[in-house]
Design a protein around this motif. Structure first.
Motif, mmCIF file in Angstrom:
data_model
loop_
_atom_site.group_PDB
_atom_site.id
_atom_site.type_symbol
_atom_site.label_atom_id
_atom_site.label_comp_id
_atom_site.label_asym_id
_atom_site.label_seq_id
_atom_site.Cartn_x
_atom_site.Cartn_y
_atom_site.Cartn_z
ATOM 1 N N TRP A 132 28.721 32.547 55.719
ATOM 2 C CA TRP A 132 28.515 31.099 55.843
ATOM 3 C C TRP A 132 28.525 30.376 54.501
ATOM 4 C CZ3 TRP A 132 24.177 32.307 59.880
ATOM 5 C CH2 TRP A 132 24.802 32.678 61.094
ATOM 6 N N PRO A 133 27.932 30.937 53.420
ATOM 7 C CA PRO A 133 28.063 30.275 52.110
ATOM 8 C C PRO A 133 29.522 30.112 51.671
ATOM 9 C CG PRO A 133 26.296 31.893 52.029
ATOM 10 C CD PRO A 133 26.993 32.095 53.344
ATOM 11 N N LYS A 137 31.808 26.582 51.051
ATOM 12 C CA LYS A 137 32.471 26.327 49.775
ATOM 13 C C LYS A 137 33.990 26.240 49.900
ATOM 14 C CE LYS A 137 32.472 27.895 44.962
ATOM 15 N NZ LYS A 137 31.950 28.904 44.005
ATOM 16 N N TYR A 138 34.594 27.081 50.758
ATOM 17 C CA TYR A 138 36.061 27.185 50.818
ATOM 18 C C TYR A 138 36.662 26.695 52.138
ATOM 19 C CZ TYR A 138 35.617 29.935 46.566
ATOM 20 O OH TYR A 138 35.334 30.356 45.283
ATOM 21 N N GLY A 139 35.823 26.170 53.029
ATOM 22 C CA GLY A 139 36.355 25.688 54.302
ATOM 23 C C GLY A 139 36.336 26.743 55.384
ATOM 24 N N HIS A 140 36.650 27.985 55.011
ATOM 25 C CA HIS A 140 36.584 29.127 55.929
ATOM 26 C C HIS A 140 36.436 30.393 55.092
ATOM 27 C CE1 HIS A 140 37.283 31.814 59.255
ATOM 28 N NE2 HIS A 140 37.405 30.783 60.091
ATOM 29 N N THR A 150 42.801 38.611 44.571
ATOM 30 C CA THR A 150 43.297 38.428 43.199
ATOM 31 C C THR A 150 42.262 37.798 42.271
ATOM 32 O OG1 THR A 150 44.275 36.320 43.898
ATOM 33 C CG2 THR A 150 45.718 38.252 43.888
ATOM 34 N N ASP A 151 41.134 37.337 42.840
ATOM 35 C CA ASP A 151 40.102 36.689 42.017
ATOM 36 C C ASP A 151 38.721 37.142 42.482
ATOM 37 O OD1 ASP A 151 38.497 35.094 40.490
ATOM 38 O OD2 ASP A 151 39.210 33.181 41.291
ATOM 39 N N SER A 152 38.154 38.110 41.778
ATOM 40 C CA SER A 152 36.851 38.664 42.169
ATOM 41 C C SER A 152 35.699 37.697 41.921
ATOM 42 C CB SER A 152 36.590 39.970 41.412
ATOM 43 O OG SER A 152 36.612 39.747 40.018
ATOM 44 N N ASN A 153 35.962 36.610 41.174
ATOM 45 C CA ASN A 153 34.902 35.631 40.901
ATOM 46 C C ASN A 153 34.493 34.845 42.149
ATOM 47 O OD1 ASN A 153 34.844 36.270 38.159
ATOM 48 N ND2 ASN A 153 36.518 34.863 37.696
ATOM 49 N N ILE A 154 35.273 34.994 43.212
ATOM 50 C CA ILE A 154 34.975 34.297 44.470
ATOM 51 C C ILE A 154 33.550 34.614 44.939
ATOM 52 C CG2 ILE A 154 35.604 34.148 46.933
ATOM 53 C CD1 ILE A 154 37.621 32.803 45.064
ATOM 54 N N PHE A 155 33.090 35.835 44.682
ATOM 55 C CA PHE A 155 31.794 36.279 45.193
ATOM 56 C C PHE A 155 30.619 35.973 44.265
ATOM 57 C CE2 PHE A 155 34.842 39.290 47.228
ATOM 58 C CZ PHE A 155 34.674 38.833 48.526
ATOM 59 N N GLU A 156 30.894 35.330 43.152
ATOM 60 C CA GLU A 156 29.805 34.992 42.230
ATOM 61 C C GLU A 156 28.855 33.992 42.875
ATOM 62 O OE1 GLU A 156 31.133 33.680 38.426
ATOM 63 O OE2 GLU A 156 31.900 35.639 37.830
ATOM 64 N N GLY A 157 27.563 34.217 42.658
ATOM 65 C CA GLY A 157 26.553 33.311 43.211
ATOM 66 C C GLY A 157 26.045 33.727 44.573
ATOM 67 N N LEU A 158 26.692 34.725 45.218
ATOM 68 C CA LEU A 158 26.222 35.206 46.518
ATOM 69 C C LEU A 158 25.052 36.168 46.328
ATOM 70 C CD1 LEU A 158 29.605 35.895 48.362
ATOM 71 C CD2 LEU A 158 28.197 33.842 48.454
ATOM 72 N N THR A 159 24.217 36.273 47.336
ATOM 73 C CA THR A 159 23.047 37.163 47.236
ATOM 74 C C THR A 159 23.015 38.146 48.401
ATOM 75 O OG1 THR A 159 21.735 35.483 48.390
ATOM 76 C CG2 THR A 159 21.657 35.473 45.971
ATOM 77 N N PRO A 160 23.965 39.101 48.435
ATOM 78 C CA PRO A 160 23.956 40.093 49.514
ATOM 79 C C PRO A 160 22.739 41.004 49.386
ATOM 80 C CG PRO A 160 25.524 40.712 47.820
ATOM 81 C CD PRO A 160 25.040 39.346 47.457
ATOM 82 N N PRO A 161 22.365 41.713 50.473
ATOM 83 C CA PRO A 161 21.195 42.600 50.424
ATOM 84 C C PRO A 161 21.246 43.622 49.297
ATOM 85 C CG PRO A 161 21.898 42.280 52.679
ATOM 86 C CD PRO A 161 22.931 41.618 51.822
ATOM 87 N N ASN A 162 22.450 44.104 48.940
ATOM 88 C CA ASN A 162 22.580 44.992 47.770
ATOM 89 C C ASN A 162 24.012 44.959 47.253
ATOM 90 O OD1 ASN A 162 24.168 47.249 49.048
ATOM 91 N ND2 ASN A 162 22.321 47.390 50.316
ATOM 92 N N ASP A 163 24.204 45.419 46.012
ATOM 93 C CA ASP A 163 25.527 45.358 45.364
ATOM 94 C C ASP A 163 26.545 46.277 46.027
ATOM 95 O OD1 ASP A 163 24.590 43.513 43.583
ATOM 96 O OD2 ASP A 163 24.060 44.979 42.036
#
Length: 302
Positions: A132-133, A137-140, A150-163
């Motif tokens: 949902w976050p 941010k991206y519409g879907h 191609t861009d791993s920075n997409i997941f920056e700022g997310l807080t999943p239960p673990n890495d």
């Protein structure tokens, strides 16, 4: 409720006028009972008067149990959980958009469910921390997943239960959503009966291959003189076709300067695995015939 069940979207209920994908469960006198596939299968109803703009002679011809249908939300009673829907108010454009969104959402759901099952975590928790976050941010979330290849920075700022979940998510997204290259092919006949005809044909085929780009390599190969095929692998079908069209133009310009001709037997198109296999069999057959001819010549010399 199973830990691997969850609605696709952040809102628990759809909004009025929202177009949704439903599955028909039961046909009754008042209309059809359906479940909303994107909202964790909550129940709704398409009233008889909302099935069709035309006079209804047979309800079974309009709607069938077990079939997925696109419907628009008319009313939502969140307290009682009642949702009234309409099938007759859905336009052709609504159906296309709903199908596209539903297929995207199914792909996201499948990827997140895989991670939920592997790490024994609630699927809703993964939607809350990842799905949902990204949608906000991206519409879907699907579009974000595609970008993440191609861009791993997409997941920056997310807080999943673990890495570890994030690493598994990246790996699974790459495996599921990386686009597959499409084979594009064209068949041409190239001939030149001038003094240096063979050299003219070779030059024309080199010109054909010269349009190659870093991402798309054009190859020109002999099938059986004067028949040649041009091929390219492309992630985008239209780009691949356009490149082969440009390649054929190069052949025509080059061979006609030397008094030859180029005839297009098959215009550039995406080919199936079956068509590729047929071409391979043809090439193998021609190669076998050439080898037999060589053996016959050796016997004649002996």
């Amino acid at each position: 409720m199973s830990s691997t069940n969850c609605r696709f979207y952040e809102n628990k209920y759809p909004e009025v006028d929202e177009v949704v994908m439903v599955n028909v469960q039961e046909i009754a006198e008042m209309g059809a009972y359906v479940k909303l596939l994107e909202y964790d299968n909550i129940e709704g109803m398409v009233l008889l008067s909302e099935l069709s703009r035309r006079r209804i002679r047979s309800i079974q011809k309009l709607i069938r149990v077990g079939k997925n249908e696109v419907a628009v939300v008319l009313r939502v009673d969140k307290e009682k959980g009642y949702i009234d829907l309409s099938k007759r108010r859905v336009s052709a454009e609504d159906i296309v958009k709903c199908d596209e969104r539903y297929n995207k959402s199914k792909a996201v759901h499948s990827i997140l469910r895989h991670c939920a099952e592997k790490f024994n975590i609630s699927l809703e928790k993964l939607y809350e921390t990842i799905g949902w976050p990204l949608s906000r941010k991206y519409g879907h979330a699907y579009d974000a997943f595609k970008l993440s290849i191609t861009d791993s920075n997409i997941f920056e700022g997310l807080t999943p239960p673990n890495d570890a979940i994030l690493e598994e998510l990246k790996l699974y997204i790459s495996r599921r959503l990386t686009p597959q290259a499409i084979n594009i092919r064209a068949d041409v006949e190239v001939s030149c009966f001038g003094y240096e005809g063979i050299d003219a044909i070779k030059l024309a085929l080199k010109e054909a291959e010269s349009v190659s780009t870093e991402q798309m390599q054009v190859k020109a190969k002999l099938v059986a003189a004067p028949l040649y095929f041009l091929s390219v692998q492309s992630l985008d079908k239209n780009q691949g076709i356009q490149l082969l069209e440009k390649s054929i133009e190069k052949i025509i310009n080059s061979i006609e300067k030397n008094g030859g001709i180029c005839k297009i037997n098959m215009a550039p198109k995406a080919v199936t695995a079956t068509e590729d296999a047929e071409l391979e069999r043809m090439l193998e057959s021609n190669k076998k015939d050439e080898n037999e001819d060589d053996e016959d010549e050796d016997e004649d010399e002996d």
